[in-house]
Write a protein that holds these residues in place. Structure first.
Motif, PDB file in Angstrom:
ATOM      1  N   CYS A  95      30.621 -33.656  26.219  1.00 35.21           N
ATOM      2  CA  CYS A  95      30.016 -34.212  25.008  1.00 35.21           C
ATOM      3  C   CYS A  95      30.206 -33.199  23.880  1.00 35.21           C
ATOM      4  N   LEU A  96      31.181 -33.448  23.006  1.00 37.49           N
ATOM      5  CA  LEU A  96      31.486 -32.534  21.909  1.00 37.49           C
ATOM      6  C   LEU A  96      30.865 -33.067  20.620  1.00 37.49           C
ATOM      7  N   ALA A  97      30.191 -32.173  19.887  1.00 34.28           N
ATOM      8  CA  ALA A  97      29.475 -32.585  18.675  1.00 34.28           C
ATOM      9  C   ALA A  97      29.809 -31.658  17.510  1.00 34.28           C
ATOM     10  N   PHE A  98      29.682 -32.232  16.297  1.00 28.10           N
ATOM     11  CA  PHE A  98      29.946 -31.481  15.059  1.00 28.10           C
ATOM     12  C   PHE A  98      28.725 -31.587  14.160  1.00 28.10           C
ATOM     13  N   GLY A  99      28.520 -30.576  13.323  1.00 27.30           N
ATOM     14  CA  GLY A  99      27.427 -30.595  12.361  1.00 27.30           C
ATOM     15  C   GLY A  99      27.253 -29.204  11.766  1.00 27.30           C
ATOM     16  N   ARG A 100      26.432 -29.114  10.711  1.00 28.82           N
ATOM     17  CA  ARG A 100      26.130 -27.809  10.105  1.00 28.82           C
ATOM     18  C   ARG A 100      24.659 -27.769   9.738  1.00 28.82           C
ATOM     19  N   PRO A 101      23.861 -26.878  10.336  1.00 24.23           N
ATOM     20  CA  PRO A 101      24.283 -25.890  11.335  1.00 24.23           C
ATOM     21  C   PRO A 101      24.775 -26.552  12.625  1.00 24.23           C
ATOM     22  N   GLU A 102      25.464 -25.770  13.448  1.00 22.12           N
ATOM     23  CA  GLU A 102      26.049 -26.299  14.678  1.00 22.12           C
ATOM     24  C   GLU A 102      24.962 -26.893  15.564  1.00 22.12           C
ATOM     25  N   PRO A 103      25.140 -28.145  15.980  1.00 20.47           N
ATOM     26  CA  PRO A 103      24.081 -28.801  16.761  1.00 20.47           C
ATOM     27  C   PRO A 103      23.964 -28.251  18.188  1.00 20.47           C
ATOM     28  N   THR A 104      22.755 -28.377  18.716  1.00 17.56           N
ATOM     29  CA  THR A 104      22.511 -28.079  20.131  1.00 17.56           C
ATOM     30  C   THR A 104      22.737 -29.357  20.933  1.00 17.56           C
TER      31      THR A 104
END
Length: 215
Positions: A28-37
């Motif tokens: 399960c790869l996720a993107f976001g800022r700040p980096e998601p948990t």
């Protein structure tokens, strides 16, 4: 300025079917800022069980109890979590969970039942001694639906009494159970511990009476 970006799952494993005992890796790869948990939970019938806090979930020697839906959640407190699910199906060979001896009088209806857990669902066969029974022949009906198979005698006769074998099969293996159709007053092993205990007490009483007579 660093722009805050809500969490978004960009790649996740597809639904998967495996055999019991196999090793499984879910991604399960996720993107976001700040980096998601990223966290995984097993949505089992016993409630939501925490599994892992990582993008990759590794299960070694998976069991049938570990089948079901796995939920991946990506969280970074910028917006609501992004949540996706993966279904894991675990194949396992048949296991007969219920098969009881049954009594029926001559001329009455008699029903033998055989229940087996299996994935994929088991196919059933019935035998009397070495002869396979066919639906509609010899006055019997065989019905199998899901986990349960029934063998029905519409008009029980003396020749119907005896030992029957239920065989449950799927692509991973097979298992069988012996079931007895007996008549009124027949001696049979129905697993009745109370009746066996009572018989034991009668035997002890008889021995005690003989000993007292000797005195």
């Amino acid at each position: 300025l660093r722009l805050a970006v809500p969490p978004q799952i960009v790649n996740i494993s597809s639904d998967i079917t495996v055999n019991e005992g196999s090793s499984v890796t879910l991604m399960c790869l996720a993107f976001g800022r700040p980096e998601p948990t990223v966290t995984w939970r097993h949505l089992s019938g016993k409630g939501q069980g925490f599994v892992s806090e990582d993008e990759y979930l590794e299960i070694t020697g998976i069991t049938r109890e570990q089948s079901g839906e796995y939920e991946c959640s990506a969280v970074n407190d910028v917006a609501v979590p992004d949540v996706r699910k993966v279904k894991v199906t675990v194949n396992y060979p048949p296991y007969i969970s219920n098969a009881k001896n049954t009594g029926a009088s001559v001329g009455q209806k008699g029903i033998l039942q055989c229940e087996a857990s299996a994935v994929p669902v088991a196919e059933f066969q019935w035998f009397k001694e070495d002869t396979r029974l066919a639906n509609g022949l010899e006055g019997v009906r065989i019905e199998s639906k899901g986990r349960l198979s029934t063998l029905t005698f519409f008009n029980v006769s003396e020749k119907d009494y005896g030992n029957y074998t239920c065989v449950a099969t799927n692509k991973l293996g097979n298992t069988n159970a012996s079931i007895i159709l007996y008549g009124p007053g027949a001696v049979h092993d129905g697993g009745n511990a109370a009746s066996r205990a009572a018989a034991g007490l009668c035997l002890w009483a008889a021995l005690l009476a003989l000993l007292l007579l000797d005195f």
